[in-house]
Scaffold this motif. Structure first.
Motif, mmCIF file in Angstrom:
data_model
loop_
_atom_site.group_PDB
_atom_site.id
_atom_site.type_symbol
_atom_site.label_atom_id
_atom_site.label_comp_id
_atom_site.label_asym_id
_atom_site.label_seq_id
_atom_site.Cartn_x
_atom_site.Cartn_y
_atom_site.Cartn_z
ATOM 1 N N TRP A 3 0.842 -1.211 0.000
ATOM 2 C CA TRP A 3 0.000 0.000 0.000
ATOM 3 C C TRP A 3 0.874 1.257 0.000
ATOM 4 C CZ3 TRP A 3 -5.356 1.177 0.493
ATOM 5 C CH2 TRP A 3 -5.662 2.456 0.974
ATOM 6 N N LYS A 4 1.852 1.266 0.900
ATOM 7 C CA LYS A 4 2.735 2.439 1.014
ATOM 8 C C LYS A 4 3.504 2.674 -0.282
ATOM 9 C CE LYS A 4 3.907 2.272 5.962
ATOM 10 N NZ LYS A 4 4.985 1.942 6.895
ATOM 11 N N TYR A 8 1.133 4.011 -3.138
ATOM 12 C CA TYR A 8 0.692 5.393 -2.957
ATOM 13 C C TYR A 8 1.871 6.368 -2.931
ATOM 14 C CZ TYR A 8 -4.351 5.016 -2.704
ATOM 15 O OH TYR A 8 -5.673 4.866 -3.037
ATOM 16 N N SER A 9 3.040 5.895 -2.583
ATOM 17 C CA SER A 9 4.215 6.769 -2.667
ATOM 18 C C SER A 9 4.472 7.157 -4.122
ATOM 19 C CB SER A 9 5.442 6.053 -2.087
ATOM 20 O OG SER A 9 6.603 6.780 -2.401
ATOM 21 N N TYR A 22 1.898 9.710 -5.221
ATOM 22 C CA TYR A 22 2.233 11.072 -4.789
ATOM 23 C C TYR A 22 3.286 11.678 -5.709
ATOM 24 C CZ TYR A 22 4.547 14.832 -2.282
ATOM 25 O OH TYR A 22 5.106 16.044 -1.964
ATOM 26 N N GLN A 23 4.328 10.911 -5.981
ATOM 27 C CA GLN A 23 5.437 11.460 -6.772
ATOM 28 C C GLN A 23 5.003 11.789 -8.202
ATOM 29 O OE1 GLN A 23 9.331 9.380 -6.111
ATOM 30 N NE2 GLN A 23 8.160 8.150 -4.677
ATOM 31 N N GLU A 28 -3.922 3.328 8.367
ATOM 32 C CA GLU A 28 -4.471 4.282 7.417
ATOM 33 C C GLU A 28 -5.900 4.677 7.823
ATOM 34 O OE1 GLU A 28 -1.397 4.983 5.983
ATOM 35 O OE2 GLU A 28 -2.506 5.308 4.131
ATOM 36 N N TYR A 33 13.186 17.483 -2.087
ATOM 37 C CA TYR A 33 13.577 16.152 -2.534
ATOM 38 C C TYR A 33 15.008 15.884 -2.095
ATOM 39 C CZ TYR A 33 9.668 15.580 -5.766
ATOM 40 O OH TYR A 33 8.446 15.395 -6.311
ATOM 41 N N PRO A 49 11.111 12.106 -2.537
ATOM 42 C CA PRO A 49 10.542 13.181 -1.716
ATOM 43 C C PRO A 49 11.110 13.123 -0.293
ATOM 44 C CG PRO A 49 8.821 11.822 -2.706
ATOM 45 C CD PRO A 49 10.108 11.154 -2.992
ATOM 46 N N PRO A 56 -1.666 9.862 6.498
ATOM 47 C CA PRO A 56 -1.742 8.475 6.047
ATOM 48 C C PRO A 56 -0.758 8.293 4.882
ATOM 49 C CG PRO A 56 -3.679 9.715 5.352
ATOM 50 C CD PRO A 56 -2.906 10.607 6.262
ATOM 51 N N TYR A 57 -0.241 7.099 4.720
ATOM 52 C CA TYR A 57 0.735 6.888 3.639
ATOM 53 C C TYR A 57 0.099 6.995 2.262
ATOM 54 C CZ TYR A 57 4.621 6.167 6.666
ATOM 55 O OH TYR A 57 5.627 6.390 7.569
ATOM 56 N N MET A 58 -1.232 6.986 2.190
ATOM 57 C CA MET A 58 -1.852 7.208 0.889
ATOM 58 C C MET A 58 -1.557 8.621 0.388
ATOM 59 S SD MET A 58 -5.832 7.450 2.109
ATOM 60 C CE MET A 58 -6.431 8.567 0.850
ATOM 61 N N SER A 59 -1.148 9.529 1.287
ATOM 62 C CA SER A 59 -0.829 10.897 0.874
ATOM 63 C C SER A 59 0.627 11.055 0.460
ATOM 64 C CB SER A 59 -1.112 11.875 2.006
ATOM 65 O OG SER A 59 -2.482 11.983 2.220
ATOM 66 N N GLY A 60 1.398 10.026 0.569
ATOM 67 C CA GLY A 60 2.797 10.132 0.179
ATOM 68 C C GLY A 60 3.695 9.546 1.245
ATOM 69 N N PRO A 61 4.966 9.399 0.891
ATOM 70 C CA PRO A 61 5.876 8.658 1.771
ATOM 71 C C PRO A 61 6.411 9.506 2.908
ATOM 72 C CG PRO A 61 7.026 9.351 -0.196
ATOM 73 C CD PRO A 61 5.622 9.835 -0.329
#
Lengths: 453, 1009
Positions: free
Chosen positions: A103-104, A107-108, A111-112, A439, B667, B681, B731-736
């Motif tokens: 999942w991480k 979604y990482s 984001y990028q 989450e 970054y 990031p 939450p990690y859904m928003s990025g690392p």
């Protein structure tokens, strides 16, 4: 000298008084960081940010062995970390780190890619061919991530912005909306990508990579015509076949694979999947070995069982393990992770054609794959047996690769029927993974999948 | 309110007890009666000659003959000698010896000077101004070298534990160099740092660990506190500033309190050489009590029977493959050694009237309780110079110290994962190779983690008295701390099934701080009021810079410290950050007749941690005190009251404890893709955050009775923190990222009561007994949190509750029919869900804590006994403690588990196989009230016995002083909850159970010549 400079600064501060101290606390920019403000100032910086997306995509190392256990491809005797929960297909939403890691990672990457897509869209440089290509690559990668997300967790939040204030509160979107989103991304990527690979290697996306994934997405959503058309575009390019045939089995997963449409690069020359799945030596029990069911699925004389399966012999017992990737941690050849390859495109088109009642065309495509496997050709078949034959062929052609088996079982609706007899612990809810509990905790708009807590 | 009531109850009981002791003492009078020729009659008065001292002790030296002064300060002693030495002593005053020839020729009047060692006369400092405890308007606690020296500890922070009210010290790991957390007056910040500001000799000291640059360097000790590099024996005093008045001049950094550490300086006129050395050992004293092998195997069999699954080689090697009779006690095996300690300091100090110096060197070596050859070594030196010009106008103070330490450790011991291995788990396979069904802790001992720290600390102060009352001062400081790190993961120490390769990490991280602080002070009188004005500026810069390299594919494990022997560099990184800080400050203090005190401070600060436009903030405080015991009216009414002060303060301080550059979206580049650099990031942007501020309100009373034989300090405080700097969890859904930086209109309030009692219970001729007691009762509340329900904190905090709230399912019972744990369906929807059914089930912050010290002296002997106590809850999260049946040992508490239908118990049935209802309930148990329990404890923190050799004997040895001592630290811990089953609650925090504070013994000698 130091004292002098301190003195000077203090004296200046005292003279300038209360409001003019800004310069005293002006710090050097962080030498080791790149501010995102300057990403657009130099295309090579933006390209580096894009390469970061590709780099982050490498999630399969943990995922492929686990998903193999979860479905019916692999077995393991290990009781370490998440393995027992994957073996019994009963994941804990709270503590399963394997579930959360995938999942991480996905979604990482999202984001990028969103940063790149947004940055270019908001700038006046929109239309620059290089930037357009970067955006198309980003969209391809975003679509690839959503493809996995939607197939693993079902409804997932569609995030198309990098603004964390928005994304951190997003609820889940229905599966159909996720597919629409990723298909649109792939169409955009097709438009923006060149037919040749940007750097010559297949480890960056080309138009055919986007098209191949699009064919898969159409197949999964039952859009047979479009699936057939997309797969044809890839196959007919002739770039991935040798004189209309599939290239030799041995080289499929090499860095120089002809058949690969999209690969993920690595520096070390071996893939995370290969590292995880291959045993230390031919005399140790592999952590993951092939299930009896999968071994039985190979027809007699299938060359793939010779080339893509190997065995450790321990105490007189054979432990068969996947041998598609052949390099564990060092070797004479380099291997890259193969995310898309042309043999799948033949099977996609075969299924699409069969569903469009073009049985002859479907058989032709199926036979291309069977021929390389050293199997007898199918001459004729009715639609239903043909679809079964294609599903069976997918199982042995695509085993332990890109989660194909698990996804195929799900989309065919046969998952409960297949899994229940194999695992006493199988429950219908297991067709979807649980949303990682952390989450849910951090985003109260998310809701858990049915029957998980 | 419960904790406050509790603490008041304790206070009342304590006062009653002291009164009782006092009555006993009043009834007791020294024996008299000797046939005599002379009657020695005189009066004892204070140094100014104005005040007769009542109750002072007068003794003929070398005899038991003596008296106590009466209401007018007079005494009479009968003696047969015509030449006597009279020793006069009185609490709060310096004792004197006077040679008298009898009969006396004139009226005898003996003057005693006040002893600054006595509590209310103790000098305290805020770093910017100095005052006495008596005249202080703020709240400053202090301990001095004599308390620190009694404790054979590695880190000075360990010596603070329980010694001061309002200061909570918690060991994070008991190994030498392990982290120690200090929290002053509760947690005011939701997510920003809650570390106090550390200031060493006037220069702010880095408090963040240097080994955090890469997770590869986080060894068994976790983050290593930089304060380890200050040898405790070098420290003269530690002062903790708590309220607004004391901390306001630290402006934006004072919200969490300030810890001032001062090192020793020369002061004697005679040159003195002093040697202090001790030897000792330490060991881990308590382990979790686990099942013995037969019980363990029986439990496993029961679990498989319960699940109706046949144990096989695959799912139960402990039952089917491993030796069922050969048991290992993993705790003893891995942490059972004795660690030997040697600690030595040598110093030379002295000087003339205008120049003092002190030069010291120190060395410490500490072994390890781990089975391999590990050690902690520290050595260093220090030079101090103080000089005054002959007209005494110019003063110069300079010091430099250098300390180097080396810590050899292993990378990790996972308490739950390795100390709870099955007792019959084999270390080796029959062929001699390591066995790896689960972790192999013996193989993992080959994973080294070494660090070397060097710390250079310099400071210079010039001050010049320009004219009467007018002086200026410049304080300049520089310190540098550097840590070199190495850690290795040889292939032989890893599970071969994972295809290990040998890898090693090399790191280097250094931090430099520069400080310049000019200030001007003006003192004047305005009528009967003494006015002090102070103004100044402060500028500080801190730079942290480092790099880390991880290399792999070493062909030879002996060559892993050689980067050249690596096949591949797998990661490389550099880190850099710069922090700057500038302020202007001023203070006005008024002292009217030594009775009415007023103080007002102001500071304007700028910090580079904030984005443009948000960098500056204003802070300040006002404070007032009234020494009512100076009022004549009261003095007559309450003669027993020797000192009384009321004080109050209010002010604002700030907190900027966040990472640098959080206002930038950025970054970093660690990796390559297709041989080109790839950017990852690093931070996510928010340019709009600013200070977190804390409003501190405090009211206190200090009382001294019977010439300060009984001193009572009571303080009430209320700290309100708002504009919270939140590392808002993402939450990690928003990025690392995990978090991003923001200000948030949340309000956190810490209120509390601090009580300190110091008593001189017995003061005889040869024997005395002093006690000190402190207690802090705290209440922490999240007062406001707009939009909590829809925020990412919704499941973590609750309005009106403690920030350390533990949320989870409410465990109801183990179902007597099927033995599965059951939980309350709070929202009654028929399902047990994470979001819907979790409630507050406890909190992890302490209700109250404190310490109780007793010092007994008899002749040259001194015995110190110090107890520390905490009332708190702990959560034990790892499954094995409460969920029997899986592979791996468990707490002996599971002997009381459910076994058959009808059993009523709180521990559920044994379950061995994933997927069964009992197995699924394991997760929920770990997240339920069943895992939260009372973790209160009383610790025998320190016992120290010392003997000072008689002067005559020392003279024969040509020594000025000879002092022998035995010291014990962390001798025992009493808990009140059998479910802890042998664990030390101090190191049980949520899911992490670490190595507890070690029991240490030391024997040593302190010589001066």
């Amino acid at each position: 000298m130091l004292l002098q400079s301190i003195f000077r600064q203090v004296v200046i501060c005292l003279i300038l008084g209360l409001t003019s101290c800004e310069q005293l606390i002006q710090t050097d920019p962080p030498k080791t960081l790149v501010s995102s403000e300057i990403l657009l100032s130099d295309p090579t910086l933006l390209e580096s940010a894009l390469l970061g997306c590709y780099y982050s995509l490498d999630f399969e190392g943990g995922f492929i062995p686990y998903i193999g256990l979860y479905a019916d491809e692999l077995s393991s005797s290990s009781s370490s970390s998440s393995i027992p929960e994957f073996s019994t297909s009963s994941l804990s939403a709270n503590t399963n780190t394997g579930n959360y890691a995938v999942w991480k990672s996905l979604y990482s990457v999202i984001y990028q890619t969103n940063v790149i897509i947004e940055k270019v869209a908001s700038s006046s440089t929109n239309g620059d061919p290089l930037l357009t290509q970067f955006v198309a690559e980003a969209k391809f990668l975003r679509a690839l991530c959503y493809f996995y997300l939607v197939n693993i967790w079902g409804d997932v939040p569609i995030l198309t912005t990098a603004d964390v204030g928005i994304t951190s509160r997003q609820p889940r979107d229905p599966v159909s909306a996720v597919y629409s989103q990723l298909i649109q991304d792939l169409l955009d990527a097709q438009d923006g990508l060149p037919t040749v690979y940007p750097t010559g290697k297949k480890t960056r996306a080309s138009r055919f990579a986007a098209t191949a994934l699009l064919a898969r997405a159409y197949l999964y959503t039952g859009l047979w015509e479009k699936a057939q058309a997309s797969a044809s575009l890839v196959i007919d390019s002739g770039l991935y076949t040798a004189a209309g045939k599939l290239p030799a089995l041995e080289k499929t997963f090499d860095a120089s694979s002809i058949e690969a449409i999209f690969q993920i690069w690595n520096a070390a020359g071996y893939t995370a999947v290969g590292n995880m799945l291959l045993p230390d030596s031919p005399t140790t029990v592999p952590t993951y070995y092939l299930s009896a069911g999968l071994l039985d699925a190979f027809e007699k004389g299938d060359l793939r069982k010779l080339s893509w399966v190997s065995a450790s012999v321990v105490n007189g017992r054979n432990y068969f393990f996947p041998f598609k990737y052949k390099v564990k941690n060092s070797g004479a050849v380099s291997e890259y992770s193969v995310m898309l390859r042309v043999s799948e495109q033949y099977l996609i088109r075969a299924q699409a054609r069969a569903n469009l009642n073009n049985l002859t065309g479907a058989i032709q495509d199926l036979n291309v794959v069977r021929e390389r496997g050293g199997l007898t050709m199918v001459s004729q078949a009715a639609k239903e047996p043909l679809l079964d034959a294609i599903a069976k062929e997918r199982r042995v052609e695509l085993f332990c690769e890109n989660a194909h088996r698990f996804f195929d079982l799900k989309r065919s609706g046969r998952i409960d029927a297949v899994m229940s007899p194999l695992k006493a612990t199988w429950q219908s809810k297991a067709a979807l993974f649980p949303i990682p509990l952390e989450e849910l905790r951090l985003n109260s708009a998310l809701k858990q999948n049915p029957s998980y807590n | 309110m419960k904790p406050l009531y509790c603490s008041l109850g304790v206070l009342c009981r304590y006062i009653a007890y002291l009164l009782f002791v006092y009555l006993l003492l009043c009834a007791w009078r020294p024996a008299r009666g000797q046939t005599t020729n002379y009657r020695l009659y005189g009066q004892v008065v204070s140094a100014d000659g104005e005040e007769p001292l009542i109750g002072a002790s007068v003794l003929l030296k070398g005899t038991t003959n003596g008296a106590t002064t009466d209401k007018s300060g007079h005494f009479a002693v009968l003696t047969s000698d015509n030449k006597v030495i009279l020793t006069v002593s009185f609490i709060g005053y310096r004792s004197i010896d006077t040679l008298l020839l009898l009969p006396l020729q004139s009226k005898l009047s003996l003057r005693l000077a006040q002893d600054p060692g006595m509590l209310e006369e103790v000098k305290v400092s805020t770093g910017y101004w100095e005052t006495s405890k008596r005249l202080s308007t703020g709240n400053i606690s202090k301990i001095t070298a004599d308390v620190i020296e009694k404790q054979p500890v590695t880190s000075v922070l360990a010596a603070l534990s329980g010694r001061m009210p309002g200061v909570f010290v918690q060991t994070e790991n008991g190994l030498p160099g392990g982290g120690i957390k200090v929290q002053i007056r509760g947690r005011g910040s939701i997510t920003a740092g809650t570390d106090p500001l550390y200031v060493v000799n006037g220069v702010p000291f880095i408090s963040t660990a240097l080994n955090t640059i890469s997770s590869n360097f986080q060894n068994i000790n976790g983050p290593v506190s930089p304060l380890n590099s200050i040898p405790p024996a070098d420290i003269e005093s530690i002062e903790v500033l708590k309220d607004a008045d004391a901390t306001a001049l630290y402006g934006s950094r004072g919200a969490n309190g300030v810890v001032l550490i001062r090192t020793k300086r020369g002061n004697a006129n005679k040159t003195e050489v002093s040697l202090n050395t001790y030897f000792g050992s330490s060991q881990v004293t308590s382990f979790l009590r686990t099942l013995a092998l037969p019980e363990y195997l029986a439990l496993r069999k029961e679990a498989f029977a319960n699940d109706a699954v046949e144990p096989t080689k695959v799912n139960a090697p402990d039952l089917t493959v491993w030796d069922p009779s050969l048991a290992t006690d993993w705790g003893k095996e891995l942490l059972g050694n004795k660690a030997h300690v040697t600690d030595t300091q040598l110093s030379v100090g002295g000087g003339s009237q205008h120049t003092h110096f002190r030069v010291g060197v120190n060395y410490r070596k500490e072994g390890s309780v781990l089975p391999a050859d590990h050690s902690y070594r520290r050595s260093g030196g220090q030079i101090n110079l103080d000089h005054k010009s002959s007209d005494e106008k110019l003063t110069l103070q300079a010091m430099a110290s250098f300390t180097a330490d080396q810590n050899n450790l292993i990378r990790s011991i996972d308490y739950a994962g390795t100390l709870l291995l099955p007792p019959n788990y084999p270390v080796y396979n029959p062929d001699g190779s390591y066995h790896w069904t689960l972790n192999n802790p013996i193989a993992m001992l080959g994973q080294k983690s070494e660090s070397r720290t060097q710390n250079l600390n310099t400071q210079t102060t010039f001050s010049y008295a320009i004219s009467k009352g007018f002086s200026m001062r410049v304080n300049l400081g520089y310190n540098q701390i550097q840590m070199k790190m190495y850690s290795s993961l040889p292939a032989s120490s890893q599970n071969p099934a994972n295809g290990p390769v040998s890898s090693a990490s090399f790191g280097n991280n250094a931090s430099q701080t520069m400080l310049a602080e000019p200030q001007i002070e003006y003192q004047t009188r305005w009528g009967k009021t003494k006015l002090t004005m102070l103004t100044g500026a402060s500028w500080q810069k801190m730079t942290t810079e480092g790099s880390a390299i991880t290399a792999r594919d070493f062909t030879n494990e002996q060559m892993m410290e050689n980067l050249g022997a690596a096949g591949t560099i797998s990661s490389k990184s550099t880190n850099f950050s710069s922090y700057k800080y500038a302020s202007l400050f001023g203070r006005l203090a008024a002292d009217h007749l030594g009775k009415y005190l007023l103080s007002a401070t102001f500071r304007r600060d700028g910090s580079s941690r904030f984005g443009p436009g948000n960098q500056f903030g204003n802070f300040g405080a006002i404070a007032a005190a009234w020494i009512f015991s100076e009022e004549n009216a009261l003095r007559n009414v309450l003669p027993a009251l020797s000192f009384g002060k009321l004080r109050a303060s209010y002010g604002i301080t700030g907190n900027d404890q966040i990472s640098n550059y959080q206002y930038l979206s950025s970054y970093a580049s660690y990796y390559a893709y297709e041989q080109m650099p790839a950017l990852s990031p690093a931070t996510v942007a928010n340019s709009r955050f600013g200070w977190e501020s804390t409003r501190k309100l405090e009211a206190g009373m200090n009382l001294g009775f019977l010439n300060s034989r009984l001193e009572v300090d009571v303080t009430y405080f209320s700290h309100k923190s708002d504009n919270q700097l939140i590392g808002y969890p993402l939450p990690y859904m928003s990025g690392p990222f995990g978090t991003y930086q923001a200000n948030f209109p949340g309000i956190v309030r810490n209120t509390g009561l601090e009580i300190e009692l110091n008593t001189l219970n017995i003061k005889g001729r040869n024997f005395s007994w002093k006690s000190g007691f402190n207690l802090t009762a705290l209440r922490n509340r999240l007062v406001e949190f707009p939009g909590l329900a829809s925020s990412s904190y919704a499941n973590i905090y609750e309005i009106g509750k403690d920030l350390s709230i533990i949320k989870g399912y409410r465990f109801t019972a183990v179902n007597p029919d099927n033995g599965t744990a059951q939980f309350e369906d709070t929202n009654q929807d028929g399902l047990l869900t994470f979001a819907g059914d979790r409630v507050g089930i406890g909190k992890s912050s302490p209700d109250f804590y404190g310490g109780f010290s007793n010092t007994f002296t008899y002749g040259g002997f001194q015995l110190d006994v110090f107890l520390q106590f905490v009332k708190q809850q702990v959560q034990i999260n790892p499954f094995p403690f409460l969920t029997p049946g899986a592979i791996g040992n468990v707490s002996d508490q599971v002997m009381g588990r459910w076994r058959q239908a009808g059993d009523l118990t709180t521990i559920q049935r044994a379950a061995a196989v994933a997927g069964t209802p009992a197995w699924t309930a394991r997760n929920n148990i770990a997240n339920s009230s069943a895992s939260v329990m009372d973790g209160s404890y009383i610790r025998g923190k320190n016992i120290s016995l010392s003997y000072t050799l008689p002067g005559a004997f020392c003279e024969k040895l040509k020594l000025t002083r000879c002092h022998l001592f035995v010291q014990g630290q962390n001798l025992f811990v009493l808990t009140f909850n059998s479910r802890l089953a042998g664990l030390d609650p101090e190191t049980v925090r949520g899911s992490a159970v670490t190595i507890p504070p070690m029991r240490s013994w030391a024997v040593g000698v302190n010589l001066s010549l």
